[in-house]
Write an enzyme that holds these catalytic residues in place. Sequence first.
Site, PDB file in Angstrom:
ATOM      1  N   HIS A  57       0.835  -1.206   0.000  1.00 10.99           N
ATOM      2  CA  HIS A  57       0.000   0.000   0.000  1.00 10.99           C
ATOM      3  C   HIS A  57       0.866   1.250   0.000  1.00 10.99           C
ATOM      4  O   HIS A  57       1.938   1.278   0.614  1.00 10.99           O
ATOM      5  CB  HIS A  57      -1.000   0.009   1.158  1.00 10.99           C
ATOM      6  CG  HIS A  57      -0.399   0.080   2.527  1.00 10.99           C
ATOM      7  ND1 HIS A  57      -0.033   1.268   3.118  1.00 10.99           N
ATOM      8  CD2 HIS A  57      -0.117  -0.884   3.430  1.00 10.99           C
ATOM      9  CE1 HIS A  57       0.436   1.025   4.329  1.00 10.99           C
ATOM     10  NE2 HIS A  57       0.408  -0.277   4.551  1.00 10.99           N
ATOM     11  N   ASP A  90      -0.541   4.328   0.791  1.00 10.39           N
ATOM     12  CA  ASP A  90      -1.049   5.295   1.768  1.00 10.39           C
ATOM     13  C   ASP A  90      -0.336   5.133   3.101  1.00 10.39           C
ATOM     14  O   ASP A  90       0.094   4.033   3.455  1.00 10.39           O
ATOM     15  CB  ASP A  90      -2.571   5.153   1.950  1.00 10.39           C
ATOM     16  CG  ASP A  90      -3.008   3.747   2.324  1.00 10.39           C
ATOM     17  OD1 ASP A  90      -2.577   2.779   1.671  1.00 10.39           O
ATOM     18  OD2 ASP A  90      -3.775   3.617   3.303  1.00 10.39           O
ATOM     19  N   GLU A 150      -5.100   1.047   2.164  1.00 11.94           N
ATOM     20  CA  GLU A 150      -4.935  -0.105   3.060  1.00 11.94           C
ATOM     21  C   GLU A 150      -5.198   0.329   4.494  1.00 11.94           C
ATOM     22  O   GLU A 150      -5.794  -0.403   5.279  1.00 11.94           O
ATOM     23  CB  GLU A 150      -3.528  -0.698   2.933  1.00 11.94           C
ATOM     24  CG  GLU A 150      -3.367  -2.071   3.628  1.00 11.94           C
ATOM     25  CD  GLU A 150      -3.128  -1.977   5.139  1.00 11.94           C
ATOM     26  OE1 GLU A 150      -3.436  -2.950   5.845  1.00 11.94           O
ATOM     27  OE2 GLU A 150      -2.644  -0.936   5.614  1.00 11.94           O
ATOM     28  N   GLU A 151      -4.754   1.540   4.842  1.00 11.15           N
ATOM     29  CA  GLU A 151      -4.889   1.998   6.221  1.00 11.15           C
ATOM     30  C   GLU A 151      -6.339   2.306   6.592  1.00 11.15           C
ATOM     31  O   GLU A 151      -6.637   2.601   7.743  1.00 11.15           O
ATOM     32  CB  GLU A 151      -4.015   3.244   6.466  1.00 11.15           C
ATOM     33  CG  GLU A 151      -2.514   2.985   6.339  1.00 11.15           C
ATOM     34  CD  GLU A 151      -1.939   2.140   7.478  1.00 11.15           C
ATOM     35  OE1 GLU A 151      -2.697   1.748   8.384  1.00 11.15           O
ATOM     36  OE2 GLU A 151      -0.729   1.858   7.433  1.00 11.15           O
ATOM     37  N   GLU A 201       4.356  -5.961   4.412  1.00 15.74           N
ATOM     38  CA  GLU A 201       4.081  -5.090   5.568  1.00 15.74           C
ATOM     39  C   GLU A 201       5.238  -5.260   6.555  1.00 15.74           C
ATOM     40  O   GLU A 201       5.988  -6.230   6.480  1.00 15.74           O
ATOM     41  CB  GLU A 201       2.760  -5.521   6.235  1.00 15.74           C
ATOM     42  CG  GLU A 201       1.508  -5.219   5.415  1.00 15.74           C
ATOM     43  CD  GLU A 201       0.927  -3.830   5.685  1.00 15.74           C
ATOM     44  OE1 GLU A 201       1.598  -3.006   6.350  1.00 15.74           O
ATOM     45  OE2 GLU A 201      -0.191  -3.558   5.196  1.00 15.74           O
ATOM     46  N   HIS A 258       3.186   3.564  12.613  1.00 17.52           N
ATOM     47  CA  HIS A 258       2.261   4.540  13.207  1.00 17.52           C
ATOM     48  C   HIS A 258       2.893   5.319  14.368  1.00 17.52           C
ATOM     49  O   HIS A 258       2.191   6.049  15.058  1.00 17.52           O
ATOM     50  CB  HIS A 258       0.944   3.868  13.675  1.00 17.52           C
ATOM     51  CG  HIS A 258       0.155   3.215  12.568  1.00 17.52           C
ATOM     52  ND1 HIS A 258      -1.215   3.134  12.603  1.00 17.52           N
ATOM     53  CD2 HIS A 258       0.532   2.636  11.409  1.00 17.52           C
ATOM     54  CE1 HIS A 258      -1.636   2.497  11.510  1.00 17.52           C
ATOM     55  NE2 HIS A 258      -0.591   2.197  10.779  1.00 17.52           N
TER      56      HIS A 258
END
Lengths: 427, 427
Positions: free
Chosen positions: B105, B107, B172-173, B196, B396
């Site tokens: 992803h 994003d 994806e997020e 990931e 994150h």
Amino acid sequence: METVNETLKNQVHQWLKENKEEGTKLLQSLVQADSTQGNEANAQGIVIDTLNELGLKVDVWDPDGKSLSKHPNFASSRDDFTGSPNVVGVQKGTGGGRSLIFNGHIDVVPAGDRNQWDDDPFSGKVVDGKMYGRGVTDMKGGNVSMLLAIKVLHSLGVKLKGDVIFQSVIEEESGGTGTLAAVLKGYKADAAIIPEPTNLKIFPKQQGSMWFRVHIKGRSAHGGTRYEGVSAIEKSLSVVEHIQQLEQQRNERITDPLYDKIPIPIPINIGKIEGGDWPSSVADLVKLEGRMGVSPEETIENAKAEMEDWLEKLKHIDPWFEEHPPQLEWFGARWLPGSIDQEHELMQTLVSSYRGVLNEDPIVEASPWGTDGGLLTEVGNIPSLVFGPGVTEMAHFPNEYIHIDRVFEVAEIMACTLVEWCGVQVE
Amino acid sequence: METVNETLKNQVHQWLKENKEEGTKLLQSLVQADSTQGNEANAQGIVIDTLNELGLKVDVWDPDGKSLSKHPNFASSRDDFTGSPNVVGVQKGTGGGRSLIFNGHIDVVPAGDRNQWDDDPFSGKVVDGKMYGRGVTDMKGGNVSMLLAIKVLHSLGVKLKGDVIFQSVIEEESGGTGTLAAVLKGYKADAAIIPEPTNLKIFPKQQGSMWFRVHIKGRSAHGGTRYEGVSAIEKSLSVVEHIQQLEQQRNERITDPLYDKIPIPIPINIGKIEGGDWPSSVADLVKLEGRMGVSPEETIENAKAEMEDWLEKLKHIDPWFEEHPPQLEWFGARWLPGSIDQEHELMQTLVSSYRGVLNEDPIVEASPWGTDGGLLTEVGNIPSLVFGPGVTEMAHFPNEYIHIDRVFEVAEIMACTLVEWCGVQVE
């Protein structure tokens, strides 16, 4: 002291009875004019029209945030008041009498969650003798009582010796900039009445209060491995509980009998919480906003210092706060505590008028919230008391209402107070 | 099963070593292109350029929210993806080999409180072999590993028999709309790898998860008489604690050894809180938003029902909740749990490539978070596993970083995996 003669008293009573529908409509139109912060102009327009009809000299101006913000007693969440007019109407007396300020704020707090209102928050709907709407009790009902008090004497041709200064101010709900601007512009008097919603109680003491903000830190992480982060939301729970303890301690100290019937004399209200920016992330920052009550027996500065010291203690409860102390700031609104001597002649005049109209003794208590009375006293040196028709319990509530009869009772008491306090010119 | 011959293996290793600076720059430029939700176009532009250079057939399109939102597996916080392009590049094989999807992803989650970052969150700064920036570990580092795997084989003239489908997806997020759109457009393969941030662990099982929102009611009042109202902020504390208990109960049930080293296998993260609208008013509404982890052993529906039943129990803790039950809604993002058979040939191929490159056995665990793997498996029937160079703990987080060496190690393992899985056309 002059006393209102029985004939005039009866005429006032009669006139208010006959003009109840018109007075009710005036209140309704004011309530329907949403005057939340920044939207005051329409409601002020109605006030201006009414004052003009009564022959007062009307002054309308947008307070100048630039110069006001330099004043030590300025406290607001904004410093630009363009489009938010302040209104003062002056009824010159014939001379030789004492002057009186009627001070009422036109701003109302936001309606909150509209789903909790049975009707539109600005409906002004009347059911069973009650009118509903945001601001009807806090404090447009009181404003209408004052307008009616001036109007009834005007209609009956009563000439007062002292000046009456009607202040329809903005920003009471966020720190009193409207009243500050009016006083600094020179609108002063020998005393003042503020008809905030006291439910016909007389409040010689007014609680001060101020707004605070607390920033609570966490450490972000992916929500799926949340154990790698520190949730500012979880930490904020401790801070809220800690502040609740401070509230308890501060209130246990209050012994003034004027507060006897008030469950929490000087509350600390946490009114807003906001934190985190993504459901799947651990929140790294939470912001609390609230209002701290200040007793008339203490200063704003002492109360601030107590809160600051108290939050310092958090580090003993949770080592996280040692390295990440919550940050406290004082912002926006602030209301000075205030009090008038209970032997002051305005107190006596009001109590006497109250007895004359309602045939009973008024309840005298301390106000559970700040008003612009602190500013009038501190900045204008104007002894001020608070007395109005609204219901304290409904202020800032959904389904806020007022008993319409109370508005007219207070108007009658205020008309008699004007006569006694300002004196009547006999021709 | 084919195995990568030693000569090719050494050539791959050597090429990656010699092209480290260029690969690092590619990652840096991707990190510097802020690709938070709605801002993905610049970063995708870099991906498109790279795929074009490598000769892949590139398809770029803004997913059509109108039609996608009707799909049962659609879950997003928005339904208009204009300006948020999805990118797929296809490298056709010579024929006769198995196809593989590389899914990553583009994003990234928001940067959060910028004060907690030592540098600009989109700096891409390199210090001591680590690159810093939002998204560098989740998951642009993994995306670059995949691009480098394709690039090294391309540069060495290796012709794969099976197709390689590179998916650079949005969303994806927040629920996987990018992957859903790619699968529904027909981009499928015999298996898929999603890099990931697993810190080089192999995750055959992926936790599902979904977003929820809880509305907690209070009753407004003036802060000065806060005892006349009911604080939704105070009530929300009980709700948060209640949800924490549910998390504990759900995790005590997890016995799969793949979760042995994970402190909270299926966390419930409360990531956002928001309530009240005025410091001087009692808050009448608080909104919590969070993410509930779903074990691969349960369904999304079962997990939802458990949360719903649990919140029902609040009324036994506090009678307020009997009359004012918190309202739960499922919104926005949702990731299906997923798993691949641990005996699947792609698992064996990846483990063998891992051993060949790093001379040790990989750690095989369950993923602590949802990925697009659930969607690939559920909607596309594509067995998927998760394996990448990023550090789970930094996803994150502020000061998110990746060890640059890991990006190249994973690139090498992926190149070997491509060779083994897709097969090489010998000329």
